[in-house]
Design a protein around this motif. Structure first.
Motif, PDB file in Angstrom:
ATOM      1  N   GLN A   1     -12.830 -17.402  -5.855  1.00  0.00           N
ATOM      2  CA  GLN A   1     -14.232 -17.647  -5.499  1.00  0.00           C
ATOM      3  C   GLN A   1     -14.735 -18.977  -5.949  1.00  0.00           C
ATOM      4  O   GLN A   1     -14.266 -19.678  -6.710  1.00  0.00           O
ATOM      5  CB  GLN A   1     -15.109 -16.538  -6.072  1.00  0.00           C
ATOM      6  CG  GLN A   1     -14.744 -15.210  -5.447  1.00  0.00           C
ATOM      7  CD  GLN A   1     -15.524 -14.074  -6.062  1.00  0.00           C
ATOM      8  OE1 GLN A   1     -16.299 -14.250  -6.994  1.00  0.00           O
ATOM      9  NE2 GLN A   1     -15.319 -12.889  -5.546  1.00  0.00           N
TER      10      GLN A   1
ATOM     11  N   GLU B   1       0.838  -1.209   0.000  1.00  0.00           N
ATOM     12  CA  GLU B   1       0.000   0.000   0.000  1.00  0.00           C
ATOM     13  C   GLU B   1       0.867   1.250   0.000  1.00  0.00           C
ATOM     14  O   GLU B   1       0.636   2.185  -0.780  1.00  0.00           O
ATOM     15  CB  GLU B   1      -0.905   0.015   1.225  1.00  0.00           C
ATOM     16  CG  GLU B   1      -2.025  -0.974   1.187  1.00  0.00           C
ATOM     17  CD  GLU B   1      -2.804  -1.017   2.500  1.00  0.00           C
ATOM     18  OE1 GLU B   1      -2.522  -0.226   3.432  1.00  0.00           O
ATOM     19  OE2 GLU B   1      -3.708  -1.867   2.604  1.00  0.00           O
TER      20      GLU B   1
ATOM     21  N   ARG C   1      -8.797  -5.386  -2.487  1.00  0.00           N
ATOM     22  CA  ARG C   1      -9.385  -4.677  -3.641  1.00  0.00           C
ATOM     23  C   ARG C   1      -8.963  -3.220  -3.739  1.00  0.00           C
ATOM     24  O   ARG C   1      -8.791  -2.691  -4.829  1.00  0.00           O
ATOM     25  CB  ARG C   1     -10.907  -4.767  -3.592  1.00  0.00           C
ATOM     26  CG  ARG C   1     -11.420  -6.086  -4.064  1.00  0.00           C
ATOM     27  CD  ARG C   1     -12.937  -6.082  -4.269  1.00  0.00           C
ATOM     28  NE  ARG C   1     -13.363  -7.414  -4.602  1.00  0.00           N
ATOM     29  CZ  ARG C   1     -13.930  -8.248  -3.743  1.00  0.00           C
ATOM     30  NH1 ARG C   1     -14.181  -7.857  -2.505  1.00  0.00           N
ATOM     31  NH2 ARG C   1     -14.262  -9.462  -4.120  1.00  0.00           N
ATOM     32  N   HIS C   2      -8.790  -2.555  -2.598  1.00  0.00           N
ATOM     33  CA  HIS C   2      -8.464  -1.127  -2.617  1.00  0.00           C
ATOM     34  C   HIS C   2      -7.101  -0.838  -3.251  1.00  0.00           C
ATOM     35  O   HIS C   2      -6.836   0.290  -3.655  1.00  0.00           O
ATOM     36  CB  HIS C   2      -8.508  -0.546  -1.197  1.00  0.00           C
ATOM     37  CG  HIS C   2      -7.367  -0.985  -0.349  1.00  0.00           C
ATOM     38  ND1 HIS C   2      -7.298  -2.227   0.225  1.00  0.00           N
ATOM     39  CD2 HIS C   2      -6.228  -0.340  -0.019  1.00  0.00           C
ATOM     40  CE1 HIS C   2      -6.169  -2.334   0.898  1.00  0.00           C
ATOM     41  NE2 HIS C   2      -5.497  -1.201   0.767  1.00  0.00           N
TER      42      HIS C   2
ATOM     43  N   LEU D   1      -8.315 -12.354  -7.683  1.00  0.00           N
ATOM     44  CA  LEU D   1      -9.346 -12.403  -6.654  1.00  0.00           C
ATOM     45  C   LEU D   1     -10.542 -13.202  -7.141  1.00  0.00           C
ATOM     46  O   LEU D   1     -11.169 -13.933  -6.377  1.00  0.00           O
ATOM     47  CB  LEU D   1      -9.752 -10.993  -6.208  1.00  0.00           C
ATOM     48  CG  LEU D   1      -8.666 -10.206  -5.465  1.00  0.00           C
ATOM     49  CD1 LEU D   1      -9.137  -8.787  -5.191  1.00  0.00           C
ATOM     50  CD2 LEU D   1      -8.258 -10.919  -4.187  1.00  0.00           C
TER      51      LEU D   1
ATOM     52  N   ARG E   1      -8.693 -11.619   3.056  1.00  0.00           N
ATOM     53  CA  ARG E   1     -10.005 -11.525   2.403  1.00  0.00           C
ATOM     54  C   ARG E   1      -9.913 -10.615   1.173  1.00  0.00           C
ATOM     55  O   ARG E   1      -9.156  -9.643   1.170  1.00  0.00           O
ATOM     56  CB  ARG E   1     -11.030 -10.981   3.395  1.00  0.00           C
ATOM     57  CG  ARG E   1     -11.249 -11.906   4.602  1.00  0.00           C
ATOM     58  CD  ARG E   1     -12.298 -11.364   5.572  1.00  0.00           C
ATOM     59  NE  ARG E   1     -12.045 -10.000   6.002  1.00  0.00           N
ATOM     60  CZ  ARG E   1     -11.235  -9.659   7.024  1.00  0.00           C
ATOM     61  NH1 ARG E   1     -10.602 -10.583   7.717  1.00  0.00           N
ATOM     62  NH2 ARG E   1     -11.075  -8.395   7.346  1.00  0.00           N
ATOM     63  N   PRO E   2     -10.684 -10.904   0.136  1.00  0.00           N
ATOM     64  CA  PRO E   2     -10.642 -10.078  -1.070  1.00  0.00           C
ATOM     65  C   PRO E   2     -10.861  -8.585  -0.784  1.00  0.00           C
ATOM     66  O   PRO E   2     -10.206  -7.738  -1.386  1.00  0.00           O
ATOM     67  CB  PRO E   2     -11.764 -10.653  -1.946  1.00  0.00           C
ATOM     68  CG  PRO E   2     -11.824 -12.090  -1.547  1.00  0.00           C
ATOM     69  CD  PRO E   2     -11.552 -12.082  -0.055  1.00  0.00           C
ATOM     70  N   GLU E   3     -11.758  -8.277   0.156  1.00  0.00           N
ATOM     71  CA  GLU E   3     -12.013  -6.861   0.455  1.00  0.00           C
ATOM     72  C   GLU E   3     -10.801  -6.175   1.087  1.00  0.00           C
ATOM     73  O   GLU E   3     -10.691  -4.950   1.041  1.00  0.00           O
ATOM     74  CB  GLU E   3     -13.261  -6.685   1.334  1.00  0.00           C
ATOM     75  CG  GLU E   3     -13.247  -7.428   2.637  1.00  0.00           C
ATOM     76  CD  GLU E   3     -13.803  -8.844   2.557  1.00  0.00           C
ATOM     77  OE1 GLU E   3     -14.067  -9.401   3.636  1.00  0.00           O
ATOM     78  OE2 GLU E   3     -13.976  -9.404   1.456  1.00  0.00           O
ATOM     79  N   GLU E   4      -9.886  -6.941   1.645  1.00  0.00           N
ATOM     80  CA  GLU E   4      -8.662  -6.354   2.196  1.00  0.00           C
ATOM     81  C   GLU E   4      -7.677  -5.975   1.087  1.00  0.00           C
ATOM     82  O   GLU E   4      -6.764  -5.188   1.313  1.00  0.00           O
ATOM     83  CB  GLU E   4      -7.970  -7.339   3.154  1.00  0.00           C
ATOM     84  CG  GLU E   4      -8.742  -7.575   4.427  1.00  0.00           C
ATOM     85  CD  GLU E   4      -8.099  -8.620   5.314  1.00  0.00           C
ATOM     86  OE1 GLU E   4      -7.734  -8.265   6.449  1.00  0.00           O
ATOM     87  OE2 GLU E   4      -7.969  -9.791   4.864  1.00  0.00           O
TER      88      GLU E   4
ATOM     89  N   ARG F   1      -4.397  -3.714 -12.108  1.00  0.00           N
ATOM     90  CA  ARG F   1      -5.803  -3.765 -11.697  1.00  0.00           C
ATOM     91  C   ARG F   1      -6.505  -4.982 -12.300  1.00  0.00           C
ATOM     92  O   ARG F   1      -7.247  -5.693 -11.621  1.00  0.00           O
ATOM     93  CB  ARG F   1      -6.525  -2.475 -12.085  1.00  0.00           C
ATOM     94  CG  ARG F   1      -6.124  -1.286 -11.241  1.00  0.00           C
ATOM     95  CD  ARG F   1      -7.044  -0.103 -11.463  1.00  0.00           C
ATOM     96  NE  ARG F   1      -6.918   0.473 -12.785  1.00  0.00           N
ATOM     97  CZ  ARG F   1      -6.063   1.445 -13.111  1.00  0.00           C
ATOM     98  NH1 ARG F   1      -5.269   1.961 -12.209  1.00  0.00           N
ATOM     99  NH2 ARG F   1      -6.030   1.909 -14.329  1.00  0.00           N
TER     100      ARG F   1
ATOM    101  N   ARG G   1      -7.993  -8.159 -10.146  1.00  0.00           N
ATOM    102  CA  ARG G   1      -9.376  -8.625 -10.268  1.00  0.00           C
ATOM    103  C   ARG G   1      -9.441 -10.097 -10.662  1.00  0.00           C
ATOM    104  O   ARG G   1     -10.228 -10.868 -10.115  1.00  0.00           O
ATOM    105  CB  ARG G   1     -10.149  -7.773 -11.281  1.00  0.00           C
ATOM    106  CG  ARG G   1     -10.658  -6.462 -10.724  1.00  0.00           C
ATOM    107  CD  ARG G   1     -11.652  -5.803 -11.671  1.00  0.00           C
ATOM    108  NE  ARG G   1     -11.104  -5.538 -12.988  1.00  0.00           N
ATOM    109  CZ  ARG G   1     -10.447  -4.434 -13.318  1.00  0.00           C
ATOM    110  NH1 ARG G   1     -10.266  -3.478 -12.435  1.00  0.00           N
ATOM    111  NH2 ARG G   1      -9.979  -4.276 -14.535  1.00  0.00           N
TER     112      ARG G   1
END
Length: 151
Positions: free
Chosen positions: A151, A98, A127-128, A147, A122-125, A140, A144
Motif C-alpha cells: 500500500q 487455496e 486475504r481469504h 499485503l 488485488r489484496p482482497e483476492e 497469517r 498481512r
C-alpha cells in the motif's frame, strides 16, 4: 502447435541432465520450453520456473504439474515469483494454494507470501487465504505484512 511455431519434432534428450541444462538455458526456444514442461522430472519443471526466459504460456502449463508436497510447494513458489508470470498464471497458483490450504497436510507458506507480493493480484483476492484451515498464525502474519507493504 500454435501458429507461428515450426511443426518439428521436439528435441531428444538422452539424460535427465540434458533436460535440466536445456531448462536452465536462457537461449532455449519456446518449442523446447513447452516440451520440457511436459517432462517427467520435477527438477526440470523447477528449473523452467526459475529461468527468467521462460514465457508465461509455459509457466501456465507448469501450474498443473504435480509430484510431491515438497516439490509442488517449491514449484508454486517459483511460479509466484517468476517475472513473466501474468495474472492468469498467478490466479492458477492462487487456486492451487487455496486447495492445498483447505485439504492438504502440506503448507505452501512460502508460495503464499510470494504471491502476496505480486501486484497483479488485488489484496482482497488474497486475504481469504489467512482464514483457511491450513493457515498458520505465522503465515497469517506474513500475509498481512506483505499485503500491507504493497500500500
Amino acid at each position: 502447435m500454435s501458429q507461428g511455431e515450426p511443426d518439428e519434432a521436439p528435441p531428444h534428450f538422452r539424460t535427465p541432465a540434458d533436460y535440466r541444462d536445456a531448462a536452465r538455458d536462457p537461449e532455449t526456444d519456446v518449442r523446447t520450453f513447452r516440451h520440457l514442461a511436459r517432462s517427467p522430472y520435477p527438477f526440470v519443471w523447477q528449473e523452467l520456473a526459475a529461468n527468467p526466459s521462460t514465457p508465461a504460456r509455459v509457466l501456465d502449463e507448469l501450474c498443473s504439474n504435480r509430484d510431491s508436497a515438497w516439490n509442488d510447494g517449491r514449484l508454486l513458489r517459483l511460479l509466484a515469483e517468476h517475472p513473466n508470470a501474468d495474472r492468469e498464471v498467478l490466479l492458477k497458483v492462487l487456486a492451487e494454494l487455496e486447495a492445498r490450504l483447505r485439504t492438504s497436510t502440506t503448507r505452501p507458506y512460502a508460495a503464499v507470501l510470494a504471491l502476496a507480493a505480486r501486484r497483479e493480484l488485488r489484496p482482497e483476492e488474497l486475504r481469504h487465504l489467512a482464514a483457511l484451515p491450513g493457515a498458520s498464525p505465522r503465515m497469517r502474519t506474513g500475509l498481512r505484512r506483505r499485503l500491507g507493504e504493497r500500500q
